[in-house]
Write an enzyme that holds these catalytic residues in place. Structure first.
Site, PDB file in Angstrom:
ATOM      1  N   GLY A 126       0.822  -1.214   0.000  1.00 41.73           N
ATOM      2  CA  GLY A 126       0.000   0.000   0.000  1.00 41.73           C
ATOM      3  C   GLY A 126       0.848   1.252   0.000  1.00 41.73           C
ATOM      4  N   TYR A 127       1.530   1.474  -1.103  1.00 37.89           N
ATOM      5  CA  TYR A 127       2.385   2.659  -1.233  1.00 37.89           C
ATOM      6  C   TYR A 127       1.715   3.734  -2.084  1.00 37.89           C
ATOM      7  CZ  TYR A 127       6.794   1.107   0.922  1.00 37.89           C
ATOM      8  OH  TYR A 127       7.774   0.730   1.801  1.00 37.89           O
ATOM      9  N   SER A 128       1.574   3.447  -3.392  1.00 43.67           N
ATOM     10  CA  SER A 128       1.074   4.461  -4.326  1.00 43.67           C
ATOM     11  C   SER A 128      -0.346   4.897  -3.998  1.00 43.67           C
ATOM     12  CB  SER A 128       1.081   3.916  -5.751  1.00 43.67           C
ATOM     13  OG  SER A 128       2.388   3.688  -6.184  1.00 43.67           O
ATOM     14  N   GLU A 243      13.434  -3.552  -3.518  1.00 43.30           N
ATOM     15  CA  GLU A 243      12.573  -3.729  -4.683  1.00 43.30           C
ATOM     16  C   GLU A 243      13.369  -3.589  -5.966  1.00 43.30           C
ATOM     17  OE1 GLU A 243       8.430  -1.948  -6.600  1.00 43.30           O
ATOM     18  OE2 GLU A 243       9.605  -0.673  -5.277  1.00 43.30           O
ATOM     19  N   ASN A 379      11.378   5.451 -14.813  1.00 41.68           N
ATOM     20  CA  ASN A 379      12.762   5.540 -15.274  1.00 41.68           C
ATOM     21  C   ASN A 379      13.276   6.978 -15.260  1.00 41.68           C
ATOM     22  OD1 ASN A 379      12.517   2.819 -15.547  1.00 41.68           O
ATOM     23  ND2 ASN A 379      13.118   2.733 -17.696  1.00 41.68           N
ATOM     24  N   GLU A 380      12.364   7.938 -15.375  1.00 42.83           N
ATOM     25  CA  GLU A 380      12.784   9.335 -15.237  1.00 42.83           C
ATOM     26  C   GLU A 380      13.316   9.592 -13.825  1.00 42.83           C
ATOM     27  OE1 GLU A 380       9.973   8.388 -16.664  1.00 42.83           O
ATOM     28  OE2 GLU A 380       9.903   9.286 -18.661  1.00 42.83           O
TER      29      GLU A 380
END
Lengths: 393, 379
Positions: A126-128, A243, A379-380
């Site tokens: 439950g991060y994003s 991760e 990736n940015e």
């Protein structure tokens, strides 16, 4: 490319290979293991590894890890990914487990760790949140203390396989007045708690991997707080480091490249001018994989000598995901007109798919792999990390 | 080289725009795609009523005389709305072949039903390993008295499950891969011994493998000259590319608009995405890609309209250049939208999928860049 292995390490590699060959469940060999397996099927290999004592290579021996050296862990990772075995659920084994044994109290360790190892508990992350993707510190889900409970309200999203989960580990805001990073806590929430709702998010490949998780007045025992209140950001960053380490995906890329070669051989005759082009494109990607693998081996060797790899994980994440996207794109192109077709989900043998079997998942893999450059820190963001932490910009 | 549209063309464009704006928003499309049949006969009738299905055909065959520019105008709008109805297959492919290669009798038999919206068509040219080679045909047409008997399997025929009639390429002489010896036949989709196995396409359409097991077709239903089907298909492909490139431009324009809009509202790290220079430059490149592709697409369709010599080479060039440009724009639109771009819920992913699909239909950008080079060497 091979590491220079000691005799004992070479014997270990052979043992891992033999164990996989003898024990990997045949029913887990489906066209697309990421989408075609039931929860029970996914857990088959997990249980076999658990019985063998190999389920959690990263964990220290006292908590149930095998006590492997960095090199042995690397060998195990490489052999399993090369063989294409389904990795144990990362949210449980790689992410929340290490947070619990590093920052949790004794009660939490006793309660949760054995059930993670055995596969009894399925964890999700439950991060994003809708407003906080790569910018994790902006989480808005609130946890307000009420006696010996927290009352949690918020909305988590992109929650992978939450539909199977027993528990969710959440970043929640416990001090709204503090700076973004300092008011966050790390809370473990039982998915069966009243007020937890899971809503599927269907992605462009038609599959159901991710979900929205709504938390409405969910009462969470304060005993489920990891470490100290408002220190959650430290634990969260620790977890993200884990991760991103395995994202080079050399084994997976090698496997998909081998398959792509077979497809090109079968589909495109040598006198077709496209043949040479595919051969050249494949060779280029192969060299990308070789260079990344060499980088990985170099860093593993450094780590084995006790040198901190720094933000090498960002490099692996960027290149590993770009390479895999290239492979899935080329595979999709290799099957020509059949690239128009896509399997219906949920997958069923009743739905007709045209063309040779090896092409049946090409479209969905191509579409699904677009996510790789977005998730786990886009990736940015990874490039920003390298710019700042490595180049000092 | 900008196109100044005539009053008639402007009228066509604004009427298509109005129709789609009122009746074909993303939700309406979603319902159509999810429906049992997967396309909307109701909308198809509206297209016919508005004259869209007759617009490109010449006046001699009963059309409105709009030609490739009318097709271009409509396809661009269809691209913006992700239209799934088989306009391309029925009007551009089948209608175009019948108009250009059919006998007067065939034109009189088939075209009125196409223009009135009564009948839907599909073109079955590809086979299992044909890739993008129009002459890679192993389906056989054997003459038997006043008929031909067709046997073979055509692959990935888009819109076949919806079609009343198919145009099928089959070999009347020669061997697989020969340029000569392929002929085209009009085949009733409900013919005995014709079997369809339907499937879904990545862009929300329906397609089928078409198995012909001794399907009898009257000799009068051969389209164009015997053995010259590949040349006919090549001409058809040029027009098809003109239409698909226009559709691509519509989709690219929507992706760029959506991405720009999102970048102005979505905040991360206390700032809008659009304030990050790396994303600014990305969106400038997307803008440039669209501008170049738009120009090339118009150039191609003007050449098609004036039947320029060498249009086939230009068509391949455009298919390649615009295909790569669209792929770049689609990739980046998903990337900048982040997780949202991956969802079935948002239209961005659906434009991505349509562009991916167009990049397969009638040849991918790599195939066409090579053909472009080879046609130059041959000239």
């Amino acid at each position: 490319m091979e590491l220079v292995l000691t005799r004992e390490e070479a014997a270990f590699r052979d043992e891992v290979r033999a164990f996989i060959a003898e024990n990997y469940p045949a029913e887990m060999r489906v066209p697309n293991p990421d989408t075609d397996l039931t929860k029970e099927q996914m857990l088959l290999w997990h249980r076999i590894l658990h019985k063998k004592g190999w389920i959690a290579p990263l964990w220290p021996k006292e908590y149930g890890g095998p006590g492997w050296s960095i090199t042995k862990r690397f060998i195990f990772e490489r052999e399993t990914t090369r063989a294409g075995t389904l990795p144990p659920l990362a949210f449980s084994v790689t992410m929340v487990g290490p947070v619990i044994y590093t920052f949790g109290n004794e009660t939490q360790k006793k309660k949760f760790l054995p059930r993670i190892l055995s596969g009894e508990d399925w964890w999700c992350q439950g991060y994003s949140e809708p407003g906080s993707g790569s910018d994790l510190a902006s989480v808005r889900t609130k946890a307000v203390r009420d006696g010996d409970h927290y009352i949690v309200n918020g909305h988590k999203t992109w929650t992978t396989l939450a539909q199977h989960a027993d528990w969710i580990f959440c970043l929640v805001r416990t001090d709204p007045s503090a700076k973004p990073q300092s008011g966050i806590s790390f809370l473990l929430i039982d998915m069966k708690s009243p007020g937890v709702t899971v809503r599927p998010i269907i992605t462009i490949d038609g599959s159901h991997e991710v979900n929205d998780v709504f938390l409405e007045n969910v009462r969470v025992p304060a005993a489920n707080l990891i470490g100290e209140e408002n220190k959650g950001w430290t634990y969260a960053k620790f977890l993200l480091g884990n991760e991103r380490t395995s994202m080079a995906g050399i084994g997976r890329s090698t496997r998909y490249l081998d398959r792509l070669k077979q497809i090109v051989k079968a589909e495109i005759p040598e006198d077709d001018p496209a043949h040479l082009e595919f051969v050249r494109d494949i060779a280029r990607i192969e060299l990308d994989v070789l260079a990344l693998e060499a980088t990985e081996l170099r860093i593993v060797a450094q780590m084995a000598r006790g040198i901190d790899p720094g933000p090498a994980a960002s490099l692996f994440k960027i290149r590993g995901t770009e390479i895999f996207q290239d492979i899935t794109e080329l595979t999709h192109r290799a099957i020509g007109n059949y690239g128009l077709a896509i399997r219906e989900h949920p997958v069923s043998a009743n739905h007709f798919m045209p063309g040779p079997d090896y092409g049946h998942t090409a479209s969905e893999k191509y579409l699904n792999s677009r996510k790789l450059s977005i998730y786990g820190g886009s990736n940015e963001i990874q490039r920003n990390i390298i710019a700042k932490a490595v180049l000092g910009l | 080289m900008d196109i100044q549209f005539t009053e008639e063309q402007e009228l066509l464009r604004s009427s298509v725009q109005r129709l789609l704006r009122d009746q074909y928003d993303f939700d309406a499309r979603r319902k159509i795609v999810a429906s049992e049949e997967g396309w909307s006969r109701k909308h198809w009738s509206s297209f016919a009523e508005l004259g869209l299905l007759a617009a490109p055909f010449s006046e001699e065959v009963g059309g409105l005389g709009g030609g490739p520019l009318a097709t271009m105008i409509m396809m661009q709008e269809f691209g913006r709305h992700l239209l799934v109805e088989p306009f391309f297959e029925t009007v551009v492919l089948a209608g175009g072949l019948i108009e250009d290669f059919g006998s007067a009798a065939q034109q009189a038999t088939y075209l009125p039903d196409i223009m009135s919206g009564e009948k839907v068509w599909a073109l079955a040219w590809s086979e299992g390993r044909s890739r993008y080679d129009l002459g890679h045909v192993s389906t056989i047409a054997r003459r038997e008295g006043g008929s031909y008997v067709l046997s073979g399997t055509k692959a990935a025929v888009v819109a076949a499950p919806w079609a009343d009639s198919l145009i099928v390429s089959a070999r009347t002489s020669g061997e697989r891969g020969d340029r000569n010896g392929v002929s085209l036949f009009v085949v009733d989709r409900h013919s005995p011994n014709l079997h369809l196995q339907g499937f879904r396409t990545i862009d929300g359409r329906r397609a089928a493998e078409v198995a012909l097991m001794n399907v009898s077709v009257p000799a009068s239903q051969m389209l164009g000259r015997e053995g010259e089907g590949v040349a006919a298909l090549e001409a058809c492909r040029d027009s098809a590319i003109g239409a698909l490139c226009a559709e691509t431009i519509g989709a690219m324009g929507e992706l760029n608009a959506a991405t720009l809009e999102y970048s102005k509202t979505r905040k991360q790290f206390g700032a809008t995405l659009g304030s990050f220079q790396v994303l600014q430059h990305r969106m400038v490149d997307m803008f440039i890609a669209h501008q170049e592709a738009l120009s090339l697409m118009q150039h191609l369709n003007l050449s098609l309209a004036s039947k320029d010599e060498g249009v086939s080479r230009l068509a391949s060039g455009a298919k390649s250049k615009i295909g790569y440009a669209a792929k770049f724009v689609a990739d980046q639109a998903v990337q900048v939208h982040g997780g949202m771009g991956m969802t079935d819920e948002l239209n961005v992913g659906h434009y991505f999928k349509r562009i991916s699909s167009i990049n397969i239909q009638f040849g991918d950008p790599a195939f066409h860049v090579l053909r472009y080079a080879q046609l130059d060497a041959a000239a």
